[in-house]
Motif scaffolding. Sequence first.
Motif, PDB file in Angstrom:
ATOM      1  N   GLY A  35      -2.346  10.360  45.340  1.00 28.65           N
ATOM      2  CA  GLY A  35      -1.529  10.787  46.295  1.00 28.65           C
ATOM      3  C   GLY A  35      -0.522  11.629  45.920  1.00 28.65           C
ATOM      4  N   ARG A  36       0.172  12.200  47.143  1.00 30.85           N
ATOM      5  CA  ARG A  36       1.432  12.861  46.694  1.00 30.85           C
ATOM      6  C   ARG A  36       2.635  11.935  46.081  1.00 30.85           C
ATOM      7  N   VAL A  37       3.341  12.738  45.321  1.00 29.66           N
ATOM      8  CA  VAL A  37       4.627  12.143  44.658  1.00 29.66           C
ATOM      9  C   VAL A  37       5.641  12.358  46.049  1.00 29.66           C
ATOM     10  N   LYS A  38       6.148  11.196  46.500  1.00 26.37           N
ATOM     11  CA  LYS A  38       7.452  11.270  47.185  1.00 26.37           C
ATOM     12  C   LYS A  38       8.497  10.549  47.024  1.00 26.37           C
ATOM     13  N   TRP A  39       9.633  10.628  47.351  1.00 30.00           N
ATOM     14  CA  TRP A  39      10.937  10.121  47.163  1.00 30.00           C
ATOM     15  C   TRP A  39      11.083   9.070  47.967  1.00 30.00           C
ATOM     16  N   ASN A  40      11.391   7.718  47.377  1.00 39.37           N
ATOM     17  CA  ASN A  40      11.647   6.539  48.315  1.00 39.37           C
ATOM     18  C   ASN A  40      12.870   6.063  47.787  1.00 39.37           C
ATOM     19  N   THR A  41      13.848   6.219  48.434  1.00 42.53           N
ATOM     20  CA  THR A  41      15.337   5.751  47.955  1.00 42.53           C
ATOM     21  C   THR A  41      15.505   4.259  47.950  1.00 42.53           C
ATOM     22  N   THR A  42      14.540   3.539  48.961  1.00 41.13           N
ATOM     23  CA  THR A  42      14.646   2.019  48.973  1.00 41.13           C
ATOM     24  C   THR A  42      13.899   1.434  47.698  1.00 41.13           C
ATOM     25  N   VAL A  43      12.982   2.118  47.418  1.00 40.96           N
ATOM     26  CA  VAL A  43      12.294   1.670  46.038  1.00 40.96           C
ATOM     27  C   VAL A  43      12.944   2.056  44.678  1.00 40.96           C
ATOM     28  N   LEU A  44      13.472   3.068  44.778  1.00 37.48           N
ATOM     29  CA  LEU A  44      14.161   3.471  43.440  1.00 37.48           C
ATOM     30  C   LEU A  44      15.457   2.492  43.317  1.00 37.48           C
ATOM     31  N   VAL A  45      16.344   2.192  44.512  1.00 38.57           N
ATOM     32  CA  VAL A  45      17.408   1.277  44.605  1.00 38.57           C
ATOM     33  C   VAL A  45      16.793  -0.103  43.910  1.00 38.57           C
ATOM     34  N   GLY A  46      15.826  -0.613  44.441  1.00 39.33           N
ATOM     35  CA  GLY A  46      15.118  -2.002  44.200  1.00 39.33           C
ATOM     36  C   GLY A  46      14.930  -2.032  42.816  1.00 39.33           C
ATOM     37  N   VAL A  47      13.888  -1.056  42.480  1.00 45.61           N
ATOM     38  CA  VAL A  47      13.840  -1.127  40.927  1.00 45.61           C
ATOM     39  C   VAL A  47      15.006  -0.976  40.108  1.00 45.61           C
ATOM     40  N   SER A  48      15.976   0.051  40.407  1.00 46.36           N
ATOM     41  CA  SER A  48      17.142  -0.016  39.686  1.00 46.36           C
ATOM     42  C   SER A  48      17.924  -1.238  39.469  1.00 46.36           C
ATOM     43  N   VAL A  49      17.830  -2.035  40.554  1.00 45.09           N
ATOM     44  CA  VAL A  49      18.776  -3.170  40.470  1.00 45.09           C
ATOM     45  C   VAL A  49      18.119  -4.037  39.712  1.00 45.09           C
ATOM     46  N   ARG A  50      16.608  -4.079  39.731  1.00 43.81           N
ATOM     47  CA  ARG A  50      15.748  -5.042  38.755  1.00 43.81           C
ATOM     48  C   ARG A  50      15.992  -4.903  37.640  1.00 43.81           C
ATOM     49  N   HIS A  51      15.883  -3.625  36.956  1.00 47.60           N
ATOM     50  CA  HIS A  51      16.209  -3.267  35.799  1.00 47.60           C
ATOM     51  C   HIS A  51      17.359  -3.569  35.408  1.00 47.60           C
ATOM     52  N   TRP A  52      18.581  -3.377  35.802  1.00 44.09           N
ATOM     53  CA  TRP A  52      19.709  -3.516  35.654  1.00 44.09           C
ATOM     54  C   TRP A  52      19.939  -5.131  35.611  1.00 44.09           C
ATOM     55  N   THR A  53      19.331  -5.941  36.298  1.00 48.52           N
ATOM     56  CA  THR A  53      19.390  -7.484  36.152  1.00 48.52           C
ATOM     57  C   THR A  53      18.878  -7.671  34.811  1.00 48.52           C
ATOM     58  N   PHE A  54      17.885  -7.341  34.694  1.00 53.01           N
ATOM     59  CA  PHE A  54      16.905  -7.491  33.337  1.00 53.01           C
ATOM     60  C   PHE A  54      17.622  -7.068  32.208  1.00 53.01           C
ATOM     61  N   SER A  55      18.235  -5.895  32.039  1.00 48.83           N
ATOM     62  CA  SER A  55      18.476  -5.287  30.803  1.00 48.83           C
ATOM     63  C   SER A  55      20.097  -5.331  30.539  1.00 48.83           C
ATOM     64  N   LYS A  56      20.797  -5.711  31.546  1.00 49.95           N
ATOM     65  CA  LYS A  56      22.414  -5.798  31.331  1.00 49.95           C
ATOM     66  C   LYS A  56      22.718  -6.717  30.162  1.00 49.95           C
ATOM     67  N   TRP A  57      22.111  -7.559  29.705  1.00 45.09           N
ATOM     68  CA  TRP A  57      22.234  -8.383  28.673  1.00 45.09           C
ATOM     69  C   TRP A  57      21.682  -8.096  27.170  1.00 45.09           C
ATOM     70  N   VAL A  58      20.932  -7.056  27.372  1.00 51.08           N
ATOM     71  CA  VAL A  58      20.036  -6.511  26.032  1.00 51.08           C
ATOM     72  C   VAL A  58      21.027  -5.934  25.072  1.00 51.08           C
ATOM     73  N   LEU A  59      21.913  -4.850  25.682  1.00 50.82           N
ATOM     74  CA  LEU A  59      22.704  -4.209  24.863  1.00 50.82           C
ATOM     75  C   LEU A  59      23.619  -4.917  24.149  1.00 50.82           C
ATOM     76  N   PRO A  60      24.389  -5.986  24.545  1.00 53.03           N
ATOM     77  CA  PRO A  60      25.134  -7.078  23.953  1.00 53.03           C
ATOM     78  C   PRO A  60      24.151  -7.776  22.931  1.00 53.03           C
ATOM     79  N   CYS A  61      23.068  -8.136  23.324  1.00 53.00           N
ATOM     80  CA  CYS A  61      22.290  -9.009  22.552  1.00 53.00           C
ATOM     81  C   CYS A  61      21.977  -8.111  21.338  1.00 53.00           C
ATOM     82  N   ALA A  62      21.500  -7.007  21.444  1.00 49.49           N
ATOM     83  CA  ALA A  62      21.174  -6.248  20.119  1.00 49.49           C
ATOM     84  C   ALA A  62      22.515  -5.970  19.131  1.00 49.49           C
ATOM     85  N   LEU A  63      23.656  -5.715  19.783  1.00 50.87           N
ATOM     86  CA  LEU A  63      24.987  -5.826  18.985  1.00 50.87           C
ATOM     87  C   LEU A  63      24.979  -6.943  18.183  1.00 50.87           C
TER      88      LEU A  63
END
Length: 197
Positions: A1-29
């Motif tokens: 199908g066509r690629v289309k912009w969906n702000t709700t999906v983008l925000v939802g995915v960004s929040v989930r990625h942040w929730t998962f990865s916000k601890w990763v950088l300090p862990c690496a250090l």
Amino acid sequence: GRVKWNTTVLVGVSVRHWTFSKWVLPCALMYWMTTKAFVLMAGFVLGAAATGGLRAAVSITGVLNILLLALDNFAPVKAARALHVGGPVELRRYIGSLTLLTGALTMGMVVLINIDPGYLIQLLYGDQFGSIDVLVRWLCVPLVVFAMATPLNIWAARLERTRRIFASYGIATTFTIVAVYPMTLYGELPGVVVGSF
């Protein structure tokens, strides 16, 4: 199908990625700090000769790190797939088989290294580090423990429990900050190995 912009999906995915990865950088250090601090302190406290011997021993046992680096290339993806396809039960089954495989390969490498570490030292470094064979054997212990903990780390990451990973690194970092100088000063190279453990 066509690629289309969906702000709700983008925000939802960004929040989930942040929730998962916000601890990763300090862990690496913190991971870097806990794995390097004792070797760096050995250089300051024990001098260049002792640190050279330690680095030579770490280089020999470092072959075990190749296995752990290989796990990072395929195990997280397979664990995520197991969780997606079969749920928590399939993830536990995969982590169990990964732990058995990692343990078997690690122990096999440790046995090979410990058959005659003096020969490996002679082969790689000549006579200048002939007395570090005991150090090579000692360094295998923390590496075995770390190898066995790696599948648990992958498991926690797949369940998106990165805050728990952060907490465990926080405890290890606190110990390292408190113990690195006295263990290196009074324990010398055995203290460095015990601190790494």
